[in-house]
Design a protein around this motif. Structure first.
Motif, PDB file in Angstrom:
ATOM      1  N   ALA A  17      31.928  41.129  42.702  1.00  0.00           N
ATOM      2  CA  ALA A  17      31.162  39.890  42.568  1.00  0.00           C
ATOM      3  C   ALA A  17      31.393  39.270  41.190  1.00  0.00           C
ATOM      4  N   ALA A  18      31.437  40.098  40.156  1.00  0.00           N
ATOM      5  CA  ALA A  18      31.689  39.596  38.802  1.00  0.00           C
ATOM      6  C   ALA A  18      33.101  39.020  38.696  1.00  0.00           C
ATOM      7  N   MET A  19      34.071  39.709  39.294  1.00  0.00           N
ATOM      8  CA  MET A  19      35.449  39.206  39.271  1.00  0.00           C
ATOM      9  C   MET A  19      35.566  37.892  40.036  1.00  0.00           C
ATOM     10  N   GLN A  20      34.852  37.791  41.137  1.00  0.00           N
ATOM     11  CA  GLN A  20      34.904  36.561  41.928  1.00  0.00           C
ATOM     12  C   GLN A  20      34.301  35.394  41.154  1.00  0.00           C
ATOM     13  N   LEU A  22      34.472  35.141  37.826  1.00  0.00           N
ATOM     14  CA  LEU A  22      35.443  34.821  36.784  1.00  0.00           C
ATOM     15  C   LEU A  22      36.744  34.235  37.328  1.00  0.00           C
ATOM     16  N   PHE A  23      37.222  34.773  38.462  1.00  0.00           N
ATOM     17  CA  PHE A  23      38.517  34.387  39.004  1.00  0.00           C
ATOM     18  C   PHE A  23      38.417  34.047  40.493  1.00  0.00           C
ATOM     19  N   PRO A  24      37.708  32.971  40.853  1.00  0.00           N
ATOM     20  CA  PRO A  24      37.539  32.660  42.276  1.00  0.00           C
ATOM     21  C   PRO A  24      38.858  32.390  42.987  1.00  0.00           C
ATOM     22  N   GLU A  25      39.844  31.858  42.266  1.00  0.00           N
ATOM     23  CA  GLU A  25      41.122  31.550  42.903  1.00  0.00           C
ATOM     24  C   GLU A  25      41.931  32.796  43.242  1.00  0.00           C
ATOM     25  N   LYS A  31      39.006  38.930  49.882  1.00  0.00           N
ATOM     26  CA  LYS A  31      39.792  40.032  49.319  1.00  0.00           C
ATOM     27  C   LYS A  31      40.570  39.548  48.107  1.00  0.00           C
ATOM     28  N   ILE A  32      40.866  40.464  47.192  1.00  0.00           N
ATOM     29  CA  ILE A  32      41.600  40.112  45.982  1.00  0.00           C
ATOM     30  C   ILE A  32      43.088  39.966  46.286  1.00  0.00           C
ATOM     31  N   ASP A  33      43.655  38.875  45.830  1.00  0.00           N
ATOM     32  CA  ASP A  33      45.099  38.697  45.864  1.00  0.00           C
ATOM     33  C   ASP A  33      45.582  39.136  44.479  1.00  0.00           C
ATOM     34  N   PHE A  34      46.089  40.359  44.385  1.00  0.00           N
ATOM     35  CA  PHE A  34      46.429  40.943  43.101  1.00  0.00           C
ATOM     36  C   PHE A  34      47.557  40.200  42.391  1.00  0.00           C
TER      37      PHE A  34
END
Length: 130
Positions: A17-20, A22-25, A31-34
């Motif tokens: 949730a914190a990463m989303q 900071l980096f919604p794109e 899911k995370i697109d690494f």
């Protein structure tokens, strides 16, 4: 009586949730697109095998350019403004990327709309209205 939690905090869920935030794109369908995350963090990857996405020639260069810090300054021009003391709108003229980078931190979550108008001039300049 206060009910005790039966499970500990889900740290992974909180981190995602914190990463989303900071980096919604970097998130696609939850899911995370690494590859995108690596690019956002400055590590540029070979994107030959991209999935369906919005892309164009020079996209990697554009991403790198968007991540460079801006050294510009926004200065109000009261004499060219209409109803300076009472308006809730700002009119800003300049390079759209530079203006957006300057506004990003100060106006984060405060901007309701940005209107960018492309004017045909010898140097491509865009007007940004907040």
């Amino acid at each position: 009586m206060k009910k005790l939690a039966r499970e500990s905090l889900n740290i992974m869920e909180e981190n995602l949730a914190a990463m989303q935030q900071l980096f919604p794109e970097a998130f696609e369908e939850g899911k995370i697109d690494f590859d995108v995350l690596r690019q956002l963090l400055g590590d540029y990857v070979d994107d030959e095998e991209e999935r369906y996405s919005f892309r164009w020639n020079g996209k990697g260069k554009a991403l790198r350019l968007s991540q460079t810090p801006s050294t510009g300054t926004l200065r109000p021009c009261k004499e060219e403004s209409k109803d300076w003391d009472t308006t809730e709108n700002l009119y800003i003229e300049g390079d759209n990327l530079e203006v957006l980078k300057l506004l990003q931190k100060s106006y984060h979550v405060k901007v309701k709309m940005i209107y960018i108008e492309n004017k045909c001039t010898s140097q491509q300049k865009l007007d940004t209205k907040i």
